[in-house]
Design an enzyme around this catalytic site. Structure first.
Site, PDB file in Angstrom:
ATOM      1  N   GLY A 169       0.804  -1.214   0.000  1.00  0.00           N
ATOM      2  CA  GLY A 169       0.000   0.000   0.000  1.00  0.00           C
ATOM      3  C   GLY A 169       0.836   1.262   0.000  1.00  0.00           C
ATOM      4  N   ASP A 170       1.936   1.258   0.759  1.00  0.00           N
ATOM      5  CA  ASP A 170       2.820   2.422   0.797  1.00  0.00           C
ATOM      6  C   ASP A 170       3.470   2.667  -0.559  1.00  0.00           C
ATOM      7  OD1 ASP A 170       2.812   3.433   3.555  1.00  0.00           O
ATOM      8  OD2 ASP A 170       3.577   1.461   4.071  1.00  0.00           O
ATOM      9  N   THR A 171       3.961   1.594  -1.169  1.00  0.00           N
ATOM     10  CA  THR A 171       4.644   1.737  -2.458  1.00  0.00           C
ATOM     11  C   THR A 171       3.679   2.209  -3.538  1.00  0.00           C
ATOM     12  OG1 THR A 171       6.238   0.028  -1.857  1.00  0.00           O
ATOM     13  CG2 THR A 171       6.012   0.527  -4.188  1.00  0.00           C
TER      14      THR A 171
END
Length: 401
Positions: free
Chosen positions: A171-173
């Site tokens: 999700g962060d990437t």
């Protein structure tokens, strides 16, 4: 500028990175790779990711990749003098990237409206779990939680078992990639709109939601709720992962009509290749269990490399399940320049290239992530004009490291 250092698309763009951990910092990594001057503002103790996972000589190997091409400056933003220096940096910036909880930047006097009068061209990228508004905006939102909220975890895993997560902070990437895309579009628009910037609002859950393909229209139009399907993909046959005689796995994508015929012929099942009930995808979906059983039986009698060799000969998409060791030894990864070598105190270290590839203005790694505050003198001294005495006073006060 030399032949070894071609122009990059973001040359001349100054970015102030105020985020920590992954989503904000990876946004900065992408921008820096393609030429932006990224000034990473860290707390005096450094970005926490410097101490995560494999640590060598006090700094994580992950940070050597994530912090590449960035100028590290230490400022305690909880201290008014630290915030004042940050605001001074923002006055001369093209872009700011922050991934604090919504409202924190406003409480520090550094929200978009606070900065607009002094720097109307600023592109203000904000990354959070749930976005800057809406009923859930104030909720804490790490990638793991938002992957479930956005529906990804629901469809990922084996039927009847607990949902599975990928062993990365997906999700962060994804949020970082969306943020970098939004920033570049906002910079293009700024050039068309007389130099005016805008806010780029990126939510982790929305970045994951953007992956969800036909799930929404299929539910709204047909009432279908996509379920987890293990190693297969719902409604597309055959595409699966099969164990081989040597204990390794292969992925086979044989779902094109002509590809299916070549696949089943190569697997010794010409009867299936010529079966009119399996001639199109709809028919193959009805016969999924039968087709998968035949392919599993065939693969079980061969090594993974034998399966790959046979299917590549007849142009059926097939491939191995690679570990990082497999990837780093693979001739295609190497030929495509997927690994770049840097030096840490004279010792070599390979880090991944940043995509996409641009033929005319490619990105590059100029230096790996360095020590905390390694660019304090350049940024605070040369750029902001602080004397050595002023910097020493700030160090004594704990504002900088």
């Amino acid at each position: 500028m030399t032949a070894q250092s071609p122009q990059r698309p973001l040359d001349g763009i100054r970015v102030i990175e105020l985020g920590q951990l992954l989503a904000g910092p990876f946004t900065g990594t992408i921008l820096a790779y393609f030429g932006a001057e990224v000034i990473k503002v860290e707390p005096p103790g450094g970005d926490p990711i410097r101490g995560w996972r494999e640590v060598r000589d006090g700094t994580s190997l992950w940070y050597r990749s994530l912090g590449r091409n960035k100028k590290s400056v230490t400022l305690d933003l909880k201290h008014e003098r630290g915030r004042a220096l940050a605001r001074e940096l923002l006055r001369g910036a093209d872009v700011v990237v922050e991934n604090f909880r919504p409202g924190l930047m406003e409480s520090w006097g550094m929200g978009p409206e606070d900065l607009k009068q002094e720097n109307p061209g600023l592109v203000y990228a904000r990354i959070s779990g749930y976005g800057q508004d809406g009923p859930y905006a104030s909720k804490p939102g790490y990638a793991s939680v938002t992957e479930g909220f956005a529906g990804f975890r629901y469809i990922n895993g084996e039927p009847g078992k607990a949902p599975v997560r990928t062993n990365i902070s997906m999700g962060d990437t994804l949020a970082a990639i969306h943020a970098a895309l939004g920033i570049t579009m906002a910079l293009i628009q700024r050039g068309r709109a007389g130099g005016e910037g805008q806010v780029v609002d990126v939510a982790l859950y929305e970045s994951i939601f953007n992956l969800m393909e036909a799930i929404v229209p299929e539910y709204d139009g047909a009432g279908v709720i996509r379920q987890p399907s293990g190693t297969t993909v719902t409604g597309i046959v055959p595409t699966n992962t099969y164990p081989c005689r040597d204990g390794k796995y292969v992925v086979i994508g044989g779902n094109g009509d002509s590809i299916f015929k070549r696949l089943m012929t190569a697997a010794g099942r010409s009867d299936m290749a010529q079966n009119p009930e399996m001639a199109d995808n709809a028919g193959r979906v009805r016969h999924e269990a039968e087709i998968d059983a035949a392919l599993a039986h065939w693969c079980a009698g061969l090594s993974s490399q034998q399966v790959i060799d046979i299917l590549e000969e007849v142009r059926v998409p097939v491939g191995p399940i690679n570990s990082v060791a497999d990837m780093m030894a693979d001739e295609h990864f190497i030929a495509r320049g997927m690994f770049e070598q840097v030096e840490i105190d004279g010792a070599p270290l390979k880090i991944p290239a940043i995509l996409p590839k641009l033929a005319g203005t490619p990105g590059r790694t100029e230096w790996p992530g360095g020590a905390i505050g390694s660019h304090n003198e350049e940024v605070l001294g040369a750029m902001l004009g602080l004397s050595e005495e002023a910097q020493a006073e700030l160090r004594e006060a704990g504002v900088i490291a």
